[in-house]
Scaffold this motif. Structure first.
Motif, PDB file in Angstrom:
ATOM      1  N   LEU A   1      40.622  29.705  42.242  1.00 32.84           N
ATOM      2  CA  LEU A   1      41.636  30.197  41.214  1.00 32.84           C
ATOM      3  C   LEU A   1      42.530  29.515  40.410  1.00 32.84           C
ATOM      4  O   LEU A   1      42.580  29.422  39.199  1.00 32.84           O
TER       5      LEU A   1
ATOM      6  N   GLU B   1      39.944  27.887  38.075  1.00 34.21           N
ATOM      7  CA  GLU B   1      39.947  28.703  36.826  1.00 34.21           C
ATOM      8  C   GLU B   1      40.906  28.834  35.738  1.00 34.21           C
ATOM      9  O   GLU B   1      40.646  28.909  34.532  1.00 34.21           O
ATOM     10  N   ARG B   2      42.271  28.747  36.308  1.00 36.30           N
ATOM     11  CA  ARG B   2      43.342  28.692  35.554  1.00 36.30           C
ATOM     12  C   ARG B   2      43.102  27.503  34.602  1.00 36.30           C
ATOM     13  O   ARG B   2      43.505  27.717  33.438  1.00 36.30           O
TER      14      ARG B   2
ATOM     15  N   LEU C   1      40.355  28.066  32.000  1.00 36.91           N
ATOM     16  CA  LEU C   1      40.845  29.004  31.091  1.00 36.91           C
ATOM     17  C   LEU C   1      41.945  28.280  30.048  1.00 36.91           C
ATOM     18  O   LEU C   1      41.873  28.621  28.784  1.00 36.91           O
ATOM     19  N   ASP C   2      42.633  27.408  30.558  1.00 37.27           N
ATOM     20  CA  ASP C   2      43.603  26.780  29.494  1.00 37.27           C
ATOM     21  C   ASP C   2      42.969  25.846  28.577  1.00 37.27           C
ATOM     22  O   ASP C   2      43.406  25.475  27.452  1.00 37.27           O
TER      23      ASP C   2
ATOM     24  N   ILE D   1      39.864  26.650  26.985  1.00 37.90           N
ATOM     25  CA  ILE D   1      39.103  27.366  26.172  1.00 37.90           C
ATOM     26  C   ILE D   1      39.108  27.200  24.577  1.00 37.90           C
ATOM     27  O   ILE D   1      40.434  27.231  24.099  1.00 37.90           O
TER      28      ILE D   1
ATOM     29  N   TYR E   1      37.626  28.172  20.644  1.00 39.22           N
ATOM     30  CA  TYR E   1      36.898  29.089  19.964  1.00 39.22           C
ATOM     31  C   TYR E   1      36.350  28.326  18.609  1.00 39.22           C
ATOM     32  O   TYR E   1      37.120  27.460  18.104  1.00 39.22           O
TER      33      TYR E   1
ATOM     34  N   ILE F   1      31.711  31.896  31.952  1.00 37.92           N
ATOM     35  CA  ILE F   1      32.782  32.616  31.540  1.00 37.92           C
ATOM     36  C   ILE F   1      32.809  32.472  29.945  1.00 37.92           C
ATOM     37  O   ILE F   1      33.084  33.616  29.537  1.00 37.92           O
TER      38      ILE F   1
ATOM     39  N   GLY G   1      30.732  35.247  28.593  1.00 37.44           N
ATOM     40  CA  GLY G   1      31.135  36.781  29.062  1.00 37.44           C
ATOM     41  C   GLY G   1      32.404  37.122  28.046  1.00 37.44           C
ATOM     42  O   GLY G   1      32.955  38.230  28.184  1.00 37.44           O
ATOM     43  N   ILE G   2      32.638  36.482  27.055  1.00 40.52           N
ATOM     44  CA  ILE G   2      33.822  36.800  26.346  1.00 40.52           C
ATOM     45  C   ILE G   2      33.404  37.720  25.203  1.00 40.52           C
ATOM     46  O   ILE G   2      32.243  37.394  24.506  1.00 40.52           O
ATOM     47  N   GLU G   3      33.994  38.698  24.722  1.00 40.58           N
ATOM     48  CA  GLU G   3      33.605  39.398  23.759  1.00 40.58           C
ATOM     49  C   GLU G   3      33.323  39.026  22.542  1.00 40.58           C
ATOM     50  O   GLU G   3      34.411  38.269  21.879  1.00 40.58           O
TER      51      GLU G   3
ATOM     52  N   ASP H   1      30.799  42.296  32.928  1.00 40.62           N
ATOM     53  CA  ASP H   1      31.136  40.777  32.808  1.00 40.62           C
ATOM     54  C   ASP H   1      31.539  40.446  31.437  1.00 40.62           C
ATOM     55  O   ASP H   1      31.328  39.400  30.838  1.00 40.62           O
ATOM     56  N   THR H   2      32.079  41.450  30.496  1.00 41.87           N
ATOM     57  CA  THR H   2      32.523  41.146  29.319  1.00 41.87           C
ATOM     58  C   THR H   2      34.071  41.165  29.082  1.00 41.87           C
ATOM     59  O   THR H   2      34.540  42.323  29.361  1.00 41.87           O
ATOM     60  N   LYS H   3      34.606  40.373  28.668  1.00 42.94           N
ATOM     61  CA  LYS H   3      36.332  40.375  28.627  1.00 42.94           C
ATOM     62  C   LYS H   3      36.440  40.079  27.281  1.00 42.94           C
ATOM     63  O   LYS H   3      35.982  39.082  26.750  1.00 42.94           O
ATOM     64  N   SER H   4      37.508  40.613  26.757  1.00 45.00           N
ATOM     65  CA  SER H   4      38.037  40.422  25.443  1.00 45.00           C
ATOM     66  C   SER H   4      38.871  39.184  25.498  1.00 45.00           C
ATOM     67  O   SER H   4      39.239  38.519  26.402  1.00 45.00           O
ATOM     68  N   ARG H   5      38.867  38.494  24.198  1.00 44.56           N
ATOM     69  CA  ARG H   5      39.721  37.048  24.329  1.00 44.56           C
ATOM     70  C   ARG H   5      41.080  37.351  24.709  1.00 44.56           C
ATOM     71  O   ARG H   5      41.958  36.620  25.524  1.00 44.56           O
TER      72      ARG H   5
ATOM     73  N   ARG I   1      44.986  34.059  31.803  1.00 42.47           N
ATOM     74  CA  ARG I   1      45.272  32.875  32.128  1.00 42.47           C
ATOM     75  C   ARG I   1      46.584  32.748  32.348  1.00 42.47           C
ATOM     76  O   ARG I   1      47.396  31.961  33.415  1.00 42.47           O
TER      77      ARG I   1
ATOM     78  N   LEU J   1      47.571  33.937  35.952  1.00 47.16           N
ATOM     79  CA  LEU J   1      46.904  32.953  36.959  1.00 47.16           C
ATOM     80  C   LEU J   1      48.145  32.038  37.013  1.00 47.16           C
ATOM     81  O   LEU J   1      48.580  31.518  38.286  1.00 47.16           O
TER      82      LEU J   1
END
Lengths: 318, 318
Positions: free
Chosen positions: A198, A201-202, A205-206, A208, A210, A242, A245-247, B191-195, B202, B205
């Motif tokens: 976890l 993962e945190r 995620l920090d 990311i 786009y 991850i 898997g983002i929209e 498995d699909t997550k929005s931004r 994040r 967590l």
């Protein structure tokens, strides 16, 4: 190649069966081993399981109430092992060239065993073991069904992957009918994360970022993140899924720092994008959906090079 | 209460069927509606679907190629609706007291309809619709199977919850046999997550704190986190399961800030711990596995009060 019937016959002729699981054991190879071992003992045979690696605490429950045994086998069986190399050490030295029966579902099986019972359409080798045990006349009860279900659910990501067939569901139905605690197994296999996981993962995620108007997402897994979170290799499993898997994301990029400081790039793409085509430009490759390559550059440059290639690809292919 | 046969008979006698889904529609109520509508039209009947809320983009694919229709119904059917109140507005005003057939799986069904076909053992109402359609002689093909599969997989968390029975798997087998793209559906549903979701995750967590030697984990969802990440209500779904999903955690605590500044506490516990018992001390309640209460205090005090109660509970019960 032999069928279920012949595999069952071969097992029935044996008195002392040694069952081999592959290195870095997963739920399928261990589920096969535990179910087959229990089934063979149930029919009065001796059976024991060997694996080159230690079995993690996650899978200990499969072997509850299943004491080890030690004997000179009259049959050596490999379960869910596509290649003899995957026996790992010490098993490869000990049993390489001596596997008499292999039961497997990998299309890449190298046919190293004397006899191979292979069904590449099975979502998990546990599906085949289920058929073999029934063919042997073994009553599949909760104790045997539990490892079989575990193998099936772990190899299908809890019935999520494309390898799932109607038969996978039908076998699962038979197995849960015996009283298997499927919700508990699935919770432990899929919904339990270590604190270190976890924490990494945190941090991931920090990281990311786009690009291409949200069609591309990039994450970074640095050695520092791994070190500071105390994550082990297992804890990093699945992180690369991850970004994709983002929209709205069409291509997901994961940059993972290797021991030597180079960056291992994992690309995941949704159809019609082709991850392999992009990675080939950097000497890598893979499948359309998932591919990889390595960039021996500092992080900022590695990320920029990949993003350039991805941008170009998306401009060309839309 | 009526059975499958009588429900099918009632539908067969109708010419123009209005199908009602519940407010805040989920995969099951919409899957039922889409499958039933398609099945009825296949048999030459007119059918239309109504829902008080707008259907989210996630479920749009269920209604592809299914144009709306408008008529005076000769039969009003509610699917997956336990209580007339759950029709929401405007449907409750329009059709309250006028539902003639209800097909449902909620044990809490208030029997508000003229006739109710209820099976509380079904994991999803879609399982019952499947039986009803077959009883009506409808051939369940891919177009009907797709919404039915969607309802089943969403109501079982992709075959993970305790409501799954052998029959759930067997129906899933029949449905995927028709060509349903189950991996795609499951990817999109799970498995699909929005931004925004990923961003709020994040932040959540980052808020994790452990207590009682790792047996307790606490997360916070503040209004600021929600605002800054741009998350909507849907994006917050399932966040409360994070703490209890951490290895070694026996009791997971989620503090969510309400509009009025009070903190809504969600407690999740693994057996033998009883979340409800702890929440009752603060005027809340629920089930042993999941319970809640509200604390009208500043964050630090709310967290400390909950932790005190949890510590005391664990000291007493181990």
């Amino acid at each position: 190649m032999i069928g279920i019937k012949e595999a069952a016959e071969r097992l029935k002729k044996a008195e002392r069966v040694l069952i081999l699981s592959h290195q870095f054991p997963d739920g399928d190879t261990l589920g096969c081993a535990a179910a087959l071992c229990r089934g063979l003992r149930r029919t009065g045979r001796r059976a024991a399981i060997r694996c080159s690696d230690k079995i993690g605490p996650k899978f200990n429950f499969l072997f509850h109430d299943l004491p080890d045994d030690d004997f000179t086998p009259d049959l050596v069986v490999a379960v869910d092992i596509a290649d003899e190399k995957l026996l790992g050490e010490p098993l490869q030295t000990q049993w390489g060239g001596k596997v008499e029966l292999c039961i497997d579902h990998h299309p890449s099986n190298t046919m190293y065993a004397e006899q191979t019972c292979l069904n590449p359409k099975a979502a998990a080798t546990c599906e085949i073991i289920y058929d073999v045990l029934r063919e042997m006349g073994v009553a599949v009860d909760k104790k045997i069904a539990t490892p079989l279900y575990t193998g099936i659910t772990t190899d299908t990501g809890c019935f999520k992957y494309i390898n799932v067939t109607p038969r996978t569901y039908r076998i699962a139905a038979d197995l849960v009918e015996t009283g298997v605690d499927a919700p508990k197994i699935n919770r432990e296999m899929f919904d339990t994360k270590s604190r270190a996981r976890l924490d990494v993962e945190r941090r991931v995620l920090d990281s990311i970022r786009y690009d291409c108007g949200g069609k591309v997402a990039v994450i970074v897994i640095s050695r520092q993140m791994v070190r500071e979170s105390g994550a082990c290799e297992d804890d990093l499993d699945g992180l690369a899924t991850i970004p994709r898997g983002i929209e709205g994301v069409q291509i997901g990029v994961t940059l993972r720092e290797k021991e030597d400081g180079a960056w291992k790039v994992s690309l995941r793409a949704l159809p019609p994008s082709n991850a392999s085509e992009i990675c080939e430009r950097f000497g890598g490759g893979g499948h359309p959906g998932a591919a990889g390559c390595t960039l021996n550059l500092p992080l900022e440059q590695a990320r920029e090079q990949m993003l350039c290639a991805v941008r170009e690809y998306l401009e060309k292919h839309g």
